[in-house]
Motif scaffolding. Structure first.
Motif, PDB file in Angstrom:
ATOM      1  N   SER A  18       9.319-104.966  39.775  1.00 33.07           N
ATOM      2  CA  SER A  18       9.982-105.811  38.786  1.00 33.07           C
ATOM      3  C   SER A  18      10.117-105.088  37.453  1.00 33.07           C
ATOM      4  O   SER A  18       9.285-104.236  37.107  1.00 33.07           O
ATOM      5  CB  SER A  18       9.174-107.092  38.556  1.00 33.07           C
ATOM      6  N   GLU A  19      11.138-105.446  36.721  1.00 37.12           N
ATOM      7  CA  GLU A  19      11.344-104.898  35.385  1.00 37.12           C
ATOM      8  C   GLU A  19      10.098-105.130  34.536  1.00 37.12           C
ATOM      9  O   GLU A  19       9.555-106.222  34.499  1.00 37.12           O
ATOM     10  CB  GLU A  19      12.550-105.576  34.729  1.00 37.12           C
ATOM     11  N   GLY A  20       9.620-104.049  33.881  1.00 35.42           N
ATOM     12  CA  GLY A  20       8.450-104.153  33.010  1.00 35.42           C
ATOM     13  C   GLY A  20       7.145-103.721  33.648  1.00 35.42           C
ATOM     14  O   GLY A  20       6.181-103.421  32.947  1.00 35.42           O
ATOM     15  N   TYR A  21       7.078-103.707  34.993  1.00 36.81           N
ATOM     16  CA  TYR A  21       5.835-103.323  35.661  1.00 36.81           C
ATOM     17  C   TYR A  21       5.456-101.885  35.320  1.00 36.81           C
ATOM     18  O   TYR A  21       6.332-101.036  35.235  1.00 36.81           O
ATOM     19  CB  TYR A  21       6.000-103.465  37.183  1.00 36.81           C
ATOM     20  N   PRO A  22       4.166-101.542  35.050  1.00 32.99           N
ATOM     21  CA  PRO A  22       2.969-102.357  35.214  1.00 32.99           C
ATOM     22  C   PRO A  22       2.583-103.187  34.007  1.00 32.99           C
ATOM     23  O   PRO A  22       1.464-103.706  33.953  1.00 32.99           O
ATOM     24  CB  PRO A  22       1.894-101.302  35.504  1.00 32.99           C
ATOM     25  N   GLY A  23       3.482-103.349  33.047  1.00 35.60           N
ATOM     26  CA  GLY A  23       3.224-104.239  31.922  1.00 35.60           C
ATOM     27  C   GLY A  23       3.748-105.633  32.219  1.00 35.60           C
ATOM     28  O   GLY A  23       3.894-106.026  33.372  1.00 35.60           O
ATOM     29  N   PRO A  24       4.046-106.405  31.187  1.00 37.94           N
ATOM     30  CA  PRO A  24       4.614-107.750  31.379  1.00 37.94           C
ATOM     31  C   PRO A  24       5.915-107.669  32.169  1.00 37.94           C
ATOM     32  O   PRO A  24       6.749-106.793  31.912  1.00 37.94           O
ATOM     33  CB  PRO A  24       4.846-108.239  29.943  1.00 37.94           C
ATOM     34  N   ASP A  56       5.021 -88.055  38.576  1.00 36.68           N
ATOM     35  CA  ASP A  56       3.677 -88.557  38.243  1.00 36.68           C
ATOM     36  C   ASP A  56       3.491 -88.724  36.740  1.00 36.68           C
ATOM     37  O   ASP A  56       2.452 -88.350  36.174  1.00 36.68           O
ATOM     38  CB  ASP A  56       2.588 -87.628  38.812  1.00 36.68           C
ATOM     39  N   THR A  57       4.496 -89.297  36.091  1.00 32.28           N
ATOM     40  CA  THR A  57       4.395 -89.604  34.667  1.00 32.28           C
ATOM     41  C   THR A  57       4.270 -91.114  34.489  1.00 32.28           C
ATOM     42  O   THR A  57       4.537 -91.889  35.401  1.00 32.28           O
ATOM     43  CB  THR A  57       5.632 -89.099  33.907  1.00 32.28           C
ATOM     44  N   GLY A  58       3.874 -91.512  33.274  1.00 34.35           N
ATOM     45  CA  GLY A  58       3.756 -92.935  32.983  1.00 34.35           C
ATOM     46  C   GLY A  58       2.394 -93.498  33.356  1.00 34.35           C
ATOM     47  O   GLY A  58       1.519 -92.792  33.865  1.00 34.35           O
ATOM     48  N   PRO A  59       2.188 -94.790  33.113  1.00 34.85           N
ATOM     49  CA  PRO A  59       0.882 -95.418  33.348  1.00 34.85           C
ATOM     50  C   PRO A  59       0.554 -95.558  34.826  1.00 34.85           C
ATOM     51  O   PRO A  59       1.434 -95.507  35.682  1.00 34.85           O
ATOM     52  CB  PRO A  59       1.043 -96.800  32.692  1.00 34.85           C
ATOM     53  N   ASN A  60      -0.729 -95.736  35.110  1.00 40.20           N
ATOM     54  CA  ASN A  60      -1.163 -95.978  36.477  1.00 40.20           C
ATOM     55  C   ASN A  60      -0.699 -97.356  36.960  1.00 40.20           C
ATOM     56  O   ASN A  60      -0.608 -98.298  36.183  1.00 40.20           O
ATOM     57  CB  ASN A  60      -2.690 -95.909  36.572  1.00 40.20           C
ATOM     58  N   THR A  61      -0.415 -97.444  38.251  1.00 38.22           N
ATOM     59  CA  THR A  61      -0.005 -98.700  38.873  1.00 38.22           C
ATOM     60  C   THR A  61      -0.869 -98.950  40.096  1.00 38.22           C
ATOM     61  O   THR A  61      -1.762 -98.164  40.411  1.00 38.22           O
ATOM     62  CB  THR A  61       1.465 -98.622  39.337  1.00 38.22           C
ATOM     63  N   ASP A 111      -0.573 -91.444  48.339  1.00 40.34           N
ATOM     64  CA  ASP A 111      -0.065 -92.508  47.462  1.00 40.34           C
ATOM     65  C   ASP A 111       0.526 -91.874  46.205  1.00 40.34           C
ATOM     66  O   ASP A 111       0.301 -90.692  45.922  1.00 40.34           O
ATOM     67  CB  ASP A 111      -1.224 -93.440  47.103  1.00 40.34           C
ATOM     68  N   HIS A 112       1.293 -92.647  45.462  1.00 39.98           N
ATOM     69  CA  HIS A 112       1.877 -92.217  44.183  1.00 39.98           C
ATOM     70  C   HIS A 112       1.510 -93.270  43.152  1.00 39.98           C
ATOM     71  O   HIS A 112       2.153 -94.317  43.061  1.00 39.98           O
ATOM     72  CB  HIS A 112       3.394 -92.081  44.304  1.00 39.98           C
ATOM     73  N   LYS A 113       0.448 -93.011  42.387  1.00 39.85           N
ATOM     74  CA  LYS A 113      -0.101 -94.027  41.484  1.00 39.85           C
ATOM     75  C   LYS A 113       0.677 -94.170  40.178  1.00 39.85           C
ATOM     76  O   LYS A 113       0.800 -95.268  39.644  1.00 39.85           O
ATOM     77  CB  LYS A 113      -1.561 -93.687  41.143  1.00 39.85           C
ATOM     78  N   ALA A 114       1.165 -93.061  39.640  1.00 40.74           N
ATOM     79  CA  ALA A 114       1.853 -93.131  38.345  1.00 40.74           C
ATOM     80  C   ALA A 114       3.172 -93.877  38.488  1.00 40.74           C
ATOM     81  O   ALA A 114       3.812 -93.854  39.539  1.00 40.74           O
ATOM     82  CB  ALA A 114       2.090 -91.731  37.803  1.00 40.74           C
ATOM     83  N   ALA A 115       3.594 -94.539  37.420  1.00 41.41           N
ATOM     84  CA  ALA A 115       4.763 -95.415  37.489  1.00 41.41           C
ATOM     85  C   ALA A 115       6.060 -94.647  37.721  1.00 41.41           C
ATOM     86  O   ALA A 115       6.947 -95.135  38.434  1.00 41.41           O
ATOM     87  CB  ALA A 115       4.870 -96.235  36.202  1.00 41.41           C
ATOM     88  N   HIS A 116       6.187 -93.449  37.139  1.00 43.74           N
ATOM     89  CA  HIS A 116       7.503 -92.813  37.093  1.00 43.74           C
ATOM     90  C   HIS A 116       7.528 -91.466  37.814  1.00 43.74           C
ATOM     91  O   HIS A 116       6.491 -90.884  38.140  1.00 43.74           O
ATOM     92  CB  HIS A 116       7.954 -92.666  35.638  1.00 43.74           C
ATOM     93  N   ASP A 117       8.728 -90.977  38.038  1.00 43.84           N
ATOM     94  CA  ASP A 117       8.927 -89.713  38.756  1.00 43.84           C
ATOM     95  C   ASP A 117       8.117 -88.591  38.121  1.00 43.84           C
ATOM     96  O   ASP A 117       7.904 -88.564  36.901  1.00 43.84           O
ATOM     97  CB  ASP A 117      10.411 -89.329  38.737  1.00 43.84           C
TER      98      ASP A 117
END
Length: 426
Positions: free
Chosen positions: A337-343, A221-226, A213-219
């Motif tokens: 969706s735009e904004g995920y994993p936030g609003p 493995d950067t950004g918040p967990n999703t 799996d690839h949990k981090a939001a961005h390429d």
């Protein structure tokens, strides 16, 4: 035979799609389902958490097998309700589902079973957690909300300030509601992550093909967990030797320890592993198929899914012939969706799914979608799981991203590097 799949995400879409392929199955229902399941099977407008209504539907329709997809209903005890009504259901009981429903319970079971995992402490108050962090040496930590948080309740922290901020967010700002009343703080493990999923019927354990799996939001493995931005299977890190170790040192001791505690485990036992320099260690257990791992794994399964899940539900896995798998690689790319994993921004019409599905060896599984005013729109953070089979990782990746390029809606995005980790395998 009639089958009911409970849930509305990508995992439930692939389950329903796969079960429908069985020559034994005459009808598949999905409750409540999404826009994609509405095309492939029959959606039923019953919330996944409404256990009594679901059980009544299963009785009225003479459902032969119910498969519970998401963790919420499992932790809520839907399996117990179905069994009370004498219905055949695949999934763990409420007591067994606590393995995912409470990270503190999960860590305690692992400790009792001598399963390798990160060192940890459990805290029920923010002050105690912050004192513990301040007293430690400056090392990376992971702060976890104890309860269910849709895959977002884990914060990886590189220093004390980040760890204390995570405690405040979870426990004082109630970012995850009641799920954050207790936190688990553990050392950060370093290595490659691999997902090992196994079917368990209380006594027999059958592992599925491994996925990553690839949990981090961005390429990178950067950004918040999703909840997971993509997956591929097979995972080259999961060697036969590793699988033997996982079965012997992790899965069997866990199932045995649960049984000793008076809790028989039946369902999917999902071990999220970190392959550290000291060997595999368990990051967490889940009690259902992973999402998006399920899309990649089940795309490759050739054995009749109905036979497999009935055997698991009936305690007869030992009688099941060896599972058959497609030798090709499957890759699932999650479009979000735009904004995920936030609003997030929702309600935007989605175009091009039919074009993607028309490509060879491609299937688009819906997750956060619905039909509004005759159009398919995005309704959640993770919207589609674009899944492709290829002769190798490069071929599967090319096909998956070719399909991704067919699909568009306002704000749609995805990671561009799903499966690239496979190239670093020895």
């Amino acid at each position: 035979m009639k089958v009911l799949v409970i849930g509305s995400g990508g995992r439930e879409h692939v389950l329903a799609w796969k079960l429908k392929q069985s020559p034994q199955v005459t009808q598949v229902f999905c409750a409540p389902g999404n826009a994609g399941t509405g095309v492939d099977v029959t959606n039923i407008d019953i919330n996944a958490s409404d256990s009594e209504r679901l059980a009544q539907f299963a009785k009225n329709e003479k459902i032969d097998l119910t498969v519970v997809g998401p963790e919420g209903p499992l932790v809520g005890g839907v399996v117990d309700v179905f069994k009370k009504h004498g219905l055949r259901v695949f999934g763990p009981s409420k007591a067994a589902a606590a393995l995912e429903g409470s990270k503190a319970f999960c860590k305690d079971i692992m400790r009792q079973a001598s399963v390798p995992t990160a060192e940890y402490r459990v805290f029920k108050d923010a002050e105690g957690a912050i004192d513990f962090i301040q007293e430690r040496d400056e090392t990376p930590l992971v702060v976890k909300a104890d309860g269910l948080a849709a895959g977002k309740g884990v914060v990886v922290c590189e220093n004390k300030l980040e760890a204390m901020a995570a405690v405040n967010m979870i426990m004082k700002q109630n970012a995850f509601g009641d799920a954050g009343k207790t936190v688990v703080i553990e050392e950060k493990l370093v290595g490659q992550e691999v997902s090992i999923l196994a079917l368990v019927d209380g006594k027999t354990i059958i592992t599925l093909e491994a996925a990553q799996d690839h949990k981090a939001a961005h390429d990178g493995d950067t950004g918040p967990n999703t909840g997971g931005m993509g997956a591929y299977s097979p995972a080259p890190f999961a060697t036969p030797e590793l699988m033997d170790t996982v079965i012997e040192k992790i899965l069997i001791p866990t199932v045995h320890t649960m049984r000793k505690a008076g809790v028989e485990f039946r369902g999917v036992l999902y071990a999220g592993l970190m392959l550290t320099s000291q060997g595999p260690k368990v990051l967490e257990y889940n009690v259902r198929l992973g999402d998006p791992e399920a899309q990649a794994i089940l795309m490759r399964l050739k054995t009749d899914m109905y036979d497999v899940l009935c055997a698991a539900a009936d305690g007869k896995l030992k009688d099941l012939p060896q599972l058959e798998w497609d030798d090709r690689t499957a890759i699932c790319v999650v479009m979000a969706s735009e904004g995920y994993p936030g609003p997030i921004s929702t309600g935007h019409p989605i175009r091009g799914v039919d074009d993607a599905n028309a490509l060879p060896d491609v299937k688009v599984f819906h997750a956060g979608t619905a039909v509004q005013k005759g159009e398919v729109v995005n309704t959640g953070g993770r919207v589609l799981g674009v899944t492709a089979l290829g002769k190798d990782v490069s071929d599967a990746k090319r096909k998956a991203y070719e399909a991704v390029r067919c699909i568009r809606w306002q704000g749609a995005w995805c990671r561009k590097d799903i499966s690239d980790k496979a190239r670093t395998a020895n």
